[in-house]
Design a protein around this motif. Structure first.
Motif, PDB file in Angstrom:
ATOM      1  N   ILE A  67      -1.423  -2.328   9.372  1.00 52.19           N
ATOM      2  CA  ILE A  67      -1.721  -0.924   9.687  1.00 52.19           C
ATOM      3  C   ILE A  67      -2.870  -0.424   8.816  1.00 52.19           C
ATOM      4  N   VAL A  68      -2.823  -0.742   7.512  1.00 54.04           N
ATOM      5  CA  VAL A  68      -3.870  -0.290   6.589  1.00 54.04           C
ATOM      6  C   VAL A  68      -5.226  -0.871   6.991  1.00 54.04           C
ATOM      7  N   ALA A  69      -5.247  -2.151   7.354  1.00 50.21           N
ATOM      8  CA  ALA A  69      -6.509  -2.778   7.766  1.00 50.21           C
ATOM      9  C   ALA A  69      -7.059  -2.104   9.029  1.00 50.21           C
ATOM     10  N   GLY A  70      -6.170  -1.821   9.994  1.00 48.68           N
ATOM     11  CA  GLY A  70      -6.612  -1.128  11.208  1.00 48.68           C
ATOM     12  C   GLY A  70      -7.140   0.264  10.915  1.00 48.68           C
ATOM     13  N   PHE A  76       0.837  -1.202   0.000  1.00 47.24           N
ATOM     14  CA  PHE A  76       0.000   0.000   0.000  1.00 47.24           C
ATOM     15  C   PHE A  76       0.875   1.257   0.000  1.00 47.24           C
ATOM     16  N   GLY A  77       0.284   2.370  -0.382  1.00 48.11           N
ATOM     17  CA  GLY A  77       0.953   3.657  -0.225  1.00 48.11           C
ATOM     18  C   GLY A  77       1.328   4.361  -1.505  1.00 48.11           C
ATOM     19  N   GLY A  78       1.066   3.774  -2.667  1.00 48.06           N
ATOM     20  CA  GLY A  78       1.375   4.468  -3.924  1.00 48.06           C
ATOM     21  C   GLY A  78       2.854   4.382  -4.278  1.00 48.06           C
ATOM     22  N   PRO A  79       3.277   5.136  -5.314  1.00 47.95           N
ATOM     23  CA  PRO A  79       4.634   4.994  -5.847  1.00 47.95           C
ATOM     24  C   PRO A  79       5.732   5.324  -4.849  1.00 47.95           C
ATOM     25  N   VAL A  80       5.490   6.288  -3.969  1.00 51.74           N
ATOM     26  CA  VAL A  80       6.506   6.671  -2.987  1.00 51.74           C
ATOM     27  C   VAL A  80       6.831   5.491  -2.081  1.00 51.74           C
ATOM     28  N   GLY A 123     -24.627  -0.248  -7.390  1.00 52.44           N
ATOM     29  CA  GLY A 123     -24.897   1.182  -7.567  1.00 52.44           C
ATOM     30  C   GLY A 123     -24.047   2.093  -6.718  1.00 52.44           C
ATOM     31  N   GLY A 124     -22.724   1.906  -6.738  1.00 54.81           N
ATOM     32  CA  GLY A 124     -21.818   2.774  -5.975  1.00 54.81           C
ATOM     33  C   GLY A 124     -21.328   2.091  -4.720  1.00 54.81           C
ATOM     34  N   LEU A 125     -20.303   2.650  -4.131  1.00 53.35           N
ATOM     35  CA  LEU A 125     -19.710   2.086  -2.921  1.00 53.35           C
ATOM     36  C   LEU A 125     -19.694   3.165  -1.838  1.00 53.35           C
ATOM     37  N   SER A 126     -20.778   3.253  -1.095  1.00 50.71           N
ATOM     38  CA  SER A 126     -20.908   4.331  -0.108  1.00 50.71           C
ATOM     39  C   SER A 126     -19.897   4.196   1.028  1.00 50.71           C
ATOM     40  N   TRP A 127     -19.464   2.941   1.309  1.00 53.14           N
ATOM     41  CA  TRP A 127     -18.517   2.729   2.394  1.00 53.14           C
ATOM     42  C   TRP A 127     -17.107   3.187   2.032  1.00 53.14           C
ATOM     43  N   MET A 128     -16.887   3.463   0.743  1.00 48.56           N
ATOM     44  CA  MET A 128     -15.531   3.769   0.292  1.00 48.56           C
ATOM     45  C   MET A 128     -14.988   5.049   0.929  1.00 48.56           C
ATOM     46  N   GLN A 129     -15.863   6.051   1.109  1.00 50.93           N
ATOM     47  CA  GLN A 129     -15.404   7.303   1.723  1.00 50.93           C
ATOM     48  C   GLN A 129     -14.899   7.064   3.138  1.00 50.93           C
ATOM     49  N   SER A 130     -15.618   6.214   3.870  1.00 48.06           N
ATOM     50  CA  SER A 130     -15.208   5.931   5.250  1.00 48.06           C
ATOM     51  C   SER A 130     -13.862   5.210   5.286  1.00 48.06           C
ATOM     52  N   VAL A 131     -13.696   4.228   4.408  1.00 44.58           N
ATOM     53  CA  VAL A 131     -12.440   3.482   4.367  1.00 44.58           C
ATOM     54  C   VAL A 131     -11.291   4.393   3.959  1.00 44.58           C
ATOM     55  N   PHE A 132     -11.519   5.205   2.924  1.00 44.96           N
ATOM     56  CA  PHE A 132     -10.454   6.082   2.436  1.00 44.96           C
ATOM     57  C   PHE A 132     -10.091   7.137   3.476  1.00 44.96           C
ATOM     58  N   TYR A 133     -11.060   7.574   4.275  1.00 41.21           N
ATOM     59  CA  TYR A 133     -10.794   8.540   5.343  1.00 41.21           C
ATOM     60  C   TYR A 133      -9.716   7.999   6.282  1.00 41.21           C
ATOM     61  N   GLY A 134      -9.834   6.733   6.682  1.00 45.26           N
ATOM     62  CA  GLY A 134      -8.842   6.151   7.583  1.00 45.26           C
ATOM     63  C   GLY A 134      -7.577   5.727   6.875  1.00 45.26           C
ATOM     64  N   VAL A 135      -7.738   5.045   5.733  1.00 44.19           N
ATOM     65  CA  VAL A 135      -6.573   4.529   5.006  1.00 44.19           C
ATOM     66  C   VAL A 135      -5.711   5.671   4.488  1.00 44.19           C
ATOM     67  N   GLY A 136      -6.336   6.724   3.981  1.00 39.71           N
ATOM     68  CA  GLY A 136      -5.580   7.860   3.433  1.00 39.71           C
ATOM     69  C   GLY A 136      -4.641   8.460   4.461  1.00 39.71           C
ATOM     70  N   ALA A 137      -5.117   8.597   5.706  1.00 40.47           N
ATOM     71  CA  ALA A 137      -4.276   9.165   6.763  1.00 40.47           C
ATOM     72  C   ALA A 137      -3.128   8.230   7.112  1.00 40.47           C
ATOM     73  N   ALA A 138      -3.411   6.923   7.206  1.00 40.54           N
ATOM     74  CA  ALA A 138      -2.352   5.963   7.533  1.00 40.54           C
ATOM     75  C   ALA A 138      -1.309   5.888   6.423  1.00 40.54           C
ATOM     76  N   VAL A 139      -1.768   5.972   5.191  1.00 38.12           N
ATOM     77  CA  VAL A 139      -0.861   5.920   4.047  1.00 38.12           C
ATOM     78  C   VAL A 139       0.133   7.083   4.084  1.00 38.12           C
ATOM     79  N   ILE A 140      -0.314   8.251   4.527  1.00 32.76           N
ATOM     80  CA  ILE A 140       0.597   9.398   4.650  1.00 32.76           C
ATOM     81  C   ILE A 140       1.728   9.064   5.614  1.00 32.76           C
TER      82      ILE A 140
END
Length: 400
Positions: free
Chosen positions: A383-386, A37-41, A121-138
């Motif tokens: 960490i990402v799962a948490g 996880f974490g992108g190219p960096v 018809g969309g993934l409403s839970w995605m915003q919640s997951v990305f909210y946590g994962v995005g911060a951990a990825v940083i």
């Protein structure tokens, strides 16, 4: 009875034996594509930590050459670096299989998410997951950028100056400017190993080669949809420089504005899918292709995006290997590497602005950094799962 001494030929054979088998390398990249996880960096940092530091399968010089080539050529940085490192010991077979192994797991994941997105018809839970994962990825990529900077730049003042300038430019422009990587390489080359004409006060004309402009034929109304998808994503893979996120503005302009294949919300969801799945961020093209034209669209979009970066890596690789030990080339590679590390560091700050938005995300990012410093063997997927679970719990409370 005296034992027979090994012959010179046996010594040479042992020295020529690669430190890892092809399948060991392929398994490594498959695992990295599945759990990285974490992108190219972060992915570039993992490759250095695992292949150069821990396993010692790749020399630091080969890694630097690969990173420099990945920065100079258009296309996704992490995938190109994986392809080059596969090439180092196992040539075309290694490059091809390492690239496929690295990209395939995340491609299958975005296919599954694309199916669920269309089906439900969309993934409403995605915003919640990305909210946590995005911060951990940083937090993850901040640690990776720190380690990469310390290892690649060292105590060289010129390299530090280049690194800091590129970091500042990346933060200010929120993009990676290709010609600055070339300029950094030239500056270090001229400083450490100036060519003869420069030492003797001569002059030389340097011509910049421009990539041919895109023809725009993809938009012709008489082309089948798959042909349009193939041509558009081939342009994305061939003409976009920088890390995985650099491709996002280009994709938005074509997918949403020009072709109207997706609306704004669908495009944002596609980028979020790329961020919450492991492997290269550019794999979002598979999700977009699926929404546009189903399974064939996903396959065509992914193949068209990654084929140019494969060719841009494999074709120059023999020359990098042959001439990479020349002082002028080494100086040029060091300059480009310092620029790349600076751009990567700047990208951490740019991404942090978007992911660190309130007190819980600050705490998640700092907690990730603390955990990785305290427990150096802690797997990033844990960490990402948490963080994903934390996001699912916290985000609805803050945005009910």
């Amino acid at each position: 009875m005296n034992k027979p001494q090994p012959s010179a030929m046996q010594h040479a054979t042992a020295a020529a034996q690669p430190p890892c088998t092809l399948w060991q390398l392929v398994r490594y990249f498959f695992r990295l594509g599945t759990f990285g996880f974490g992108g190219p960096v972060a992915l570039a940092g993992y490759m250095h930590r695992d292949l150069v530091g821990e396993r010692e399968w790749i020399s630091d010089a080969d890694y630097r050459e690969g990173l420099a080539l990945a920065q100079l050529a258009p296309g996704p940085l992490a995938a190109q670096l994986a392809i080059y490192l596969g090439y180092v010991h196992h040539r075309i077979a290694g490059a091809t299989l390492a690239g496929i192994a690295f990209v395939l797991p995340s491609f299958l994941m975005v296919l599954a998410l694309g199916w669920a997105y269309v089906r439900f018809g969309g993934l409403s839970w995605m915003q919640s997951v990305f909210y946590g994962v995005g911060a951990a990825v940083i937090g993850i990529i901040a640690i990776s950028a720190y380690k990469l900077t310390v290892k690649s730049v060292g105590k060289d003042r010129l390299l530090w100056a280049i690194c800091l300038v590129l970091a500042a430019v990346t933060v200010a422009t929120e993009s990676e400017i290709a010609w600055l990587f070339l300029a950094a390489g030239v500056v270090v080359w001229f400083w450490r190993a100036p060519p003869a004409w420069l030492r003797h006060g001569g002059a030389s004309a340097m011509a910049a080669t421009q990539l041919p402009a895109a023809s725009g034929m993809a938009g012709a109304v008489d082309w089948p949809l798959l042909a349009q998808v193939g041509v558009f994503f081939a342009k994305a893979g061939a003409f976009v420089f920088g890390s995985g996120l650099a491709i996002v503005p280009f994709l938005y302009g074509g997918v949403v504005t020009e072709h109207h294949w997706l609306n704004d919300k669908q495009f944002v969801d596609a980028v979020a899918v790329a961020m919450i799945t492991p492997g290269p961020v550019v794999i979002t093209v598979g999700f977009i292709g699926y929404l546009v034209a189903g399974l064939p669209g996903a396959c065509v979009a992914a193949a068209a995006t990654f084929l140019p970066c494969y060719l841009f890596t494999v074709l120059p690789a023999p020359y990098f290997k042959k001439y990479g030990k020349l002082p002028a080339i080494q100086a040029f590679v060091d300059g480009v590497t310092a620029a790349a590390v600076g751009a990567i560091t700047g990208a951490v700050i740019v991404l942090a602005r978007r992911a660190i938005v309130d007190v819980p995300t600050i705490l998640l990012a700092l907690g990730t950094v603390a955990l990785l410093f305290r427990f150096r063997k802690l797997p990033e997927p844990v960490i990402v799962a948490g963080a994903a679970l934390a996001g699912l719990a916290i985000y609805p409370l803050l945005h009910h």
